[in-house]
Design a protein around this motif. Structure first.
Motif, short mmCIF file in Angstrom:
data_model
loop_
_atom_site.label_atom_id
_atom_site.label_comp_id
_atom_site.label_asym_id
_atom_site.label_seq_id
_atom_site.Cartn_x
_atom_site.Cartn_y
_atom_site.Cartn_z
N TYR A 6 -12.62 17.92 24.42
CA TYR A 6 -11.39 18.65 24.67
C TYR A 6 -10.30 18.26 23.68
CZ TYR A 6 -13.36 19.56 29.32
OH TYR A 6 -14.16 19.96 30.36
N CYS A 7 -9.54 19.24 23.29
CA CYS A 7 -8.33 19.04 22.50
C CYS A 7 -7.14 19.05 23.47
CB CYS A 7 -8.23 20.19 21.50
SG CYS A 7 -6.68 20.30 20.61
N ALA A 8 -6.12 18.25 23.16
CA ALA A 8 -4.96 18.19 24.04
C ALA A 8 -3.70 17.91 23.24
CB ALA A 8 -5.16 17.10 25.09
N ALA A 9 -2.57 18.31 23.81
CA ALA A 9 -1.27 18.08 23.18
C ALA A 9 -0.33 17.41 24.17
CB ALA A 9 -0.68 19.40 22.71
N SER A 10 0.49 16.51 23.65
CA SER A 10 1.43 15.78 24.49
C SER A 10 2.87 16.17 24.15
CB SER A 10 1.27 14.28 24.27
OG SER A 10 2.22 13.56 25.01
N SER A 11 3.67 16.45 25.18
CA SER A 11 5.05 16.88 24.96
C SER A 11 5.99 15.73 24.69
CB SER A 11 5.55 17.65 26.18
OG SER A 11 4.83 18.84 26.35
N ILE A 12 5.64 14.55 25.19
CA ILE A 12 6.62 13.46 25.19
C ILE A 12 6.18 12.25 24.39
CG2 ILE A 12 7.86 11.81 26.66
CD1 ILE A 12 7.69 13.86 28.90
N TYR A 13 4.94 11.87 24.55
CA TYR A 13 4.50 10.58 24.05
C TYR A 13 4.17 10.59 22.57
CZ TYR A 13 4.37 9.57 28.98
OH TYR A 13 4.72 9.41 30.30
N LEU A 14 4.48 9.48 21.92
CA LEU A 14 4.27 9.38 20.48
C LEU A 14 2.80 9.17 20.15
CD1 LEU A 14 5.54 9.22 17.65
CD2 LEU A 14 5.74 6.75 18.01
N ARG A 15 2.14 8.30 20.90
CA ARG A 15 0.74 8.00 20.64
C ARG A 15 0.01 7.86 21.97
NH1 ARG A 15 -1.42 2.60 17.64
NH2 ARG A 15 -1.29 1.88 19.78
N PRO A 16 -0.14 8.98 22.65
CA PRO A 16 -0.73 8.96 23.99
C PRO A 16 -2.23 8.72 23.98
CG PRO A 16 -0.33 11.21 23.29
CD PRO A 16 0.21 10.32 22.20
N THR A 17 -2.67 7.89 24.90
CA THR A 17 -4.09 7.58 24.98
C THR A 17 -4.68 7.82 26.36
OG1 THR A 17 -3.63 5.26 25.47
CG2 THR A 17 -3.94 5.84 23.16
N SER A 18 -3.86 8.20 27.32
CA SER A 18 -4.38 8.48 28.65
C SER A 18 -4.26 9.95 28.97
CB SER A 18 -3.64 7.66 29.71
OG SER A 18 -2.33 8.15 29.88
N ARG A 19 -5.12 10.38 29.83
CA ARG A 19 -5.16 11.80 30.20
C ARG A 19 -3.82 12.27 30.76
NH1 ARG A 19 -9.85 14.31 34.18
NH2 ARG A 19 -9.10 16.46 34.16
N ALA A 20 -3.17 11.44 31.53
CA ALA A 20 -1.91 11.81 32.18
C ALA A 20 -0.77 12.05 31.20
CB ALA A 20 -1.50 10.74 33.18
N GLU A 21 -0.93 11.59 29.97
CA GLU A 21 0.15 11.71 28.98
C GLU A 21 0.07 13.03 28.21
OE1 GLU A 21 -0.83 7.98 27.04
OE2 GLU A 21 1.08 7.13 27.71
N TYR A 22 -0.90 13.84 28.53
CA TYR A 22 -1.07 15.12 27.84
C TYR A 22 -0.75 16.27 28.77
CZ TYR A 22 -3.23 12.74 23.91
OH TYR A 22 -3.46 11.95 22.82
N ASP A 23 -0.13 17.30 28.20
CA ASP A 23 0.33 18.43 29.00
C ASP A 23 -0.49 19.70 28.78
OD1 ASP A 23 3.00 17.01 27.61
OD2 ASP A 23 3.01 17.13 29.80
N TYR A 24 -1.05 19.84 27.61
CA TYR A 24 -1.79 21.06 27.27
C TYR A 24 -3.23 20.69 26.94
CZ TYR A 24 2.96 22.83 26.59
OH TYR A 24 4.27 23.18 26.77
N TRP A 25 -4.13 21.52 27.42
CA TRP A 25 -5.56 21.25 27.25
C TRP A 25 -6.30 22.52 26.85
CZ3 TRP A 25 -7.70 16.41 27.77
CH2 TRP A 25 -6.88 15.43 28.34
N GLY A 26 -7.32 22.32 26.03
CA GLY A 26 -8.22 23.41 25.73
C GLY A 26 -9.35 23.46 26.74
N GLN A 27 -10.28 24.38 26.51
CA GLN A 27 -11.40 24.56 27.43
C GLN A 27 -12.61 23.72 27.06
OE1 GLN A 27 -11.30 26.48 30.34
NE2 GLN A 27 -9.13 26.31 29.79
#
Length: 123
Positions: free
Chosen positions: A94-115
Motif C-alpha cells: 500500500y501507498c500512503a500519505a501523511s498530512s502532519i508528520y515529517l517522517r511517519p512510520t506507523s499506520r496511524a500517522e497516515y491519512d490517505y491510502w491506496g487500494q
C-alpha cells in the motif's frame, strides 16, 4: 483524492520490482509519503517513508539495503524499488500519505491510502 498503486506482480526470489503510486485529486508535494505491506493473516506493516522534499528516507529493517523509496513531486508520484526479493516479501503493498508528520512510520500517522498492489515472490 486517490492514491493508485501499480507495478506489483509475480517474481522469482532474487528478482526486482518497482512499485509506483500515482496521486490524483490534490498535490502531495508537501506530504510525507510511505509504503506499507500486509501479508495474509498478518498486520499491515511499515516498509519505507520519504519526507516531502525527498531529503530523508527511512526503512524497515526487513527491507533496508534492498529497497529504495523515491518521489517525483512534479508527477505527484512515489516509487518503491525492491531488489533481491524474498518469498517473505510477498504481500499486498500500500501507498500512503501523511498530512502532519515529517517522517511517519506507523499506520496511524497516515491519512490517505491506496487500494494496494500485490507482490508475490516465488522460491
Amino acid at each position: 483524492v486517490q492514491l493508485i498503486e501499480s507495478g506489483g506482480g509475480l517474481v522469482q526470489a532474487g528478482g526486482s520490482l518497482r512499485l509506483s503510486c500515482a496521486a490524483s485529486g490534490r498535490s502531495f508535494s508537501r506530504n510525507a509519503m510511505g509504503w506499507f505491506r500486509q501479508a495474509p493473516g498478518k498486520e499491515r506493516e511499515f516498509v519505507a517513508t520519504i519526507t516531502w522534499n525527498g531529503g530523508s528516507t527511512y526503512y524497515a529493517d526487513s527491507v533496508k539495503g534492498r529497497s529504495t523509496i523515491s518521489r517525483d513531486n512534479v508527477e505527484n508520484a512515489v516509487y518503491l524499488q525492491m531488489n533481491s526479493l524474498k518469498p517473505e516479501d510477498t504481500a499486498l503493498y500500500y501507498c500512503a500519505a501523511s498530512s502532519i508528520y515529517l517522517r511517519p512510520t506507523s499506520r496511524a500517522e497516515y491519512d490517505y491510502w491506496g487500494q494496494g498492489t500485490q507482490v508475490t515472490v516465488s522460491s
